[in-house]
Design a protein around this motif. Sequence first.
Motif, PDB file in Angstrom:
ATOM      1  N   VAL A  77       0.863  -1.187   0.000  1.00 39.21           N
ATOM      2  CA  VAL A  77       0.000   0.000   0.000  1.00 39.21           C
ATOM      3  C   VAL A  77       0.898   1.235   0.000  1.00 39.21           C
ATOM      4  O   VAL A  77       2.036   1.189   0.472  1.00 39.21           O
ATOM      5  CB  VAL A  77      -0.944   0.049   1.230  1.00 39.21           C
ATOM      6  N   ARG A  78       0.383   2.338  -0.538  1.00 35.97           N
ATOM      7  CA  ARG A  78       1.181   3.563  -0.618  1.00 35.97           C
ATOM      8  C   ARG A  78       1.281   4.263   0.739  1.00 35.97           C
ATOM      9  O   ARG A  78       2.306   4.868   1.055  1.00 35.97           O
ATOM     10  CB  ARG A  78       0.570   4.515  -1.656  1.00 35.97           C
ATOM     11  N   ARG A  79       0.206   4.215   1.486  1.00 40.28           N
ATOM     12  CA  ARG A  79       0.191   4.815   2.824  1.00 40.28           C
ATOM     13  C   ARG A  79      -0.510   3.843   3.773  1.00 40.28           C
ATOM     14  O   ARG A  79      -1.569   3.307   3.437  1.00 40.28           O
ATOM     15  CB  ARG A  79      -0.560   6.157   2.828  1.00 40.28           C
ATOM     16  N   TRP A  80       0.071   3.653   4.941  1.00 36.84           N
ATOM     17  CA  TRP A  80      -0.547   2.731   5.905  1.00 36.84           C
ATOM     18  C   TRP A  80      -1.947   3.201   6.288  1.00 36.84           C
ATOM     19  O   TRP A  80      -2.833   2.398   6.576  1.00 36.84           O
ATOM     20  CB  TRP A  80       0.324   2.570   7.141  1.00 36.84           C
ATOM     21  N   GLN A  81      -2.144   4.543   6.277  1.00 35.64           N
ATOM     22  CA  GLN A  81      -3.450   5.094   6.653  1.00 35.64           C
ATOM     23  C   GLN A  81      -4.560   4.606   5.719  1.00 35.64           C
ATOM     24  O   GLN A  81      -5.719   4.474   6.133  1.00 35.64           O
ATOM     25  CB  GLN A  81      -3.408   6.620   6.646  1.00 35.64           C
ATOM     26  N   ALA A  82      -4.187   4.348   4.460  1.00 35.95           N
ATOM     27  CA  ALA A  82      -5.197   3.901   3.490  1.00 35.95           C
ATOM     28  C   ALA A  82      -5.817   2.585   3.930  1.00 35.95           C
ATOM     29  O   ALA A  82      -7.044   2.415   3.892  1.00 35.95           O
ATOM     30  CB  ALA A  82      -4.556   3.748   2.111  1.00 35.95           C
TER      31      ALA A  82
END
Length: 356
Positions: A77-82
């Motif tokens: 994933v590009r950002r863990w928040q996603a």
Amino acid sequence: MPSENKKEKKRRVPIVAVILAWLVAIAAVAAVALYAYVSYILKPMTDKAGAYTVEYKVPAGKTVLEVSHDLEDMKLVRRWQAFYYGVRFGKYLGITTEGIKTGFYTLTSDMSVKELADALSTGAPEYVTVTIPEGLTIKKVAPLMESAGICSAEDFIEACHDKSLIDEYGIPSDSLEGFLYPDTYNFVSDSSGKEAARRLVDTFFAKAREIPSLNEKTPKEIFKVVVLASIVEREYKAPEEAAKMAGVFTNRLKIGMKLESCATVEYVITEIQGKPHPEKLLYVDLEIDSPYNTYMYYGLPPAPISNPGFTALKAAAEPEDNDYYYFVLFDEAAGTHKFTKTLSQHNAAKSLHLKK
């Protein structure tokens, strides 16, 4: 003066309108940008042509936050928040999941956040199998758990002596010895010692309920049956003799006679003294001062000496009604014993066996 105020008010109206228009435009641009950004970070890292595969293990107790960071570190994933907020607030993003499940997973970089969430919540975990033979003790079950990759031996032993877990089951002892049901189990690897121990004890009580005489008994009432069963387990070889042996020990208990079980002395030597299993017991071994030594002390030992299987448990719960007080191994190949009523008959049987 009034006319001048009206002119000033007229000049202000267009300024307010312009500001509002700019705010609306900025908000619209921000919304479009946010939507584009969210869409971007929810997309797969690569297309199918450039996809790479990652083997990922989710151990017991792993949180969604920890998994989210792992996925970013693995460049899935590009950002863990996603992933984190996608799972937490999935209904707004079309992601529906009951949570992350423990297990092993094969993930690919062409999976979207939604696909990753689906895989980690619905994929089949990889199990490891362990077989617990009848008659083992906690110390001997523990290495089997470790070698199977379920939990460390130390963690399992600690769990089996955890007072809170013992009290949870109402077992009147300082360990779970005797209540770790021998069977073949499927576990998720890297489980905790408590999870492993609880699984074996739950199975024990489920099996105990299959025995009519134990079905309504409390763990405290079952305890003495388990102590006797643990001795029978270590003594019998032919299953058809288990209930007969339990009858012998029950008869001895009724008249206040010592049980004189060699299995209890072996338990003292191997489990308490930590020595290798003796090839044969010597008279000096029978004089070891321990409450588990039934050659020295009357009645049952203070706790089980092994973890009995169903045959021994049923035999102890429903012993054969006979008038035997002695038995001796008679046919080693068949594992059968000679049962007798008197000491003289017993000695005669021993002599006959020695002559064979």
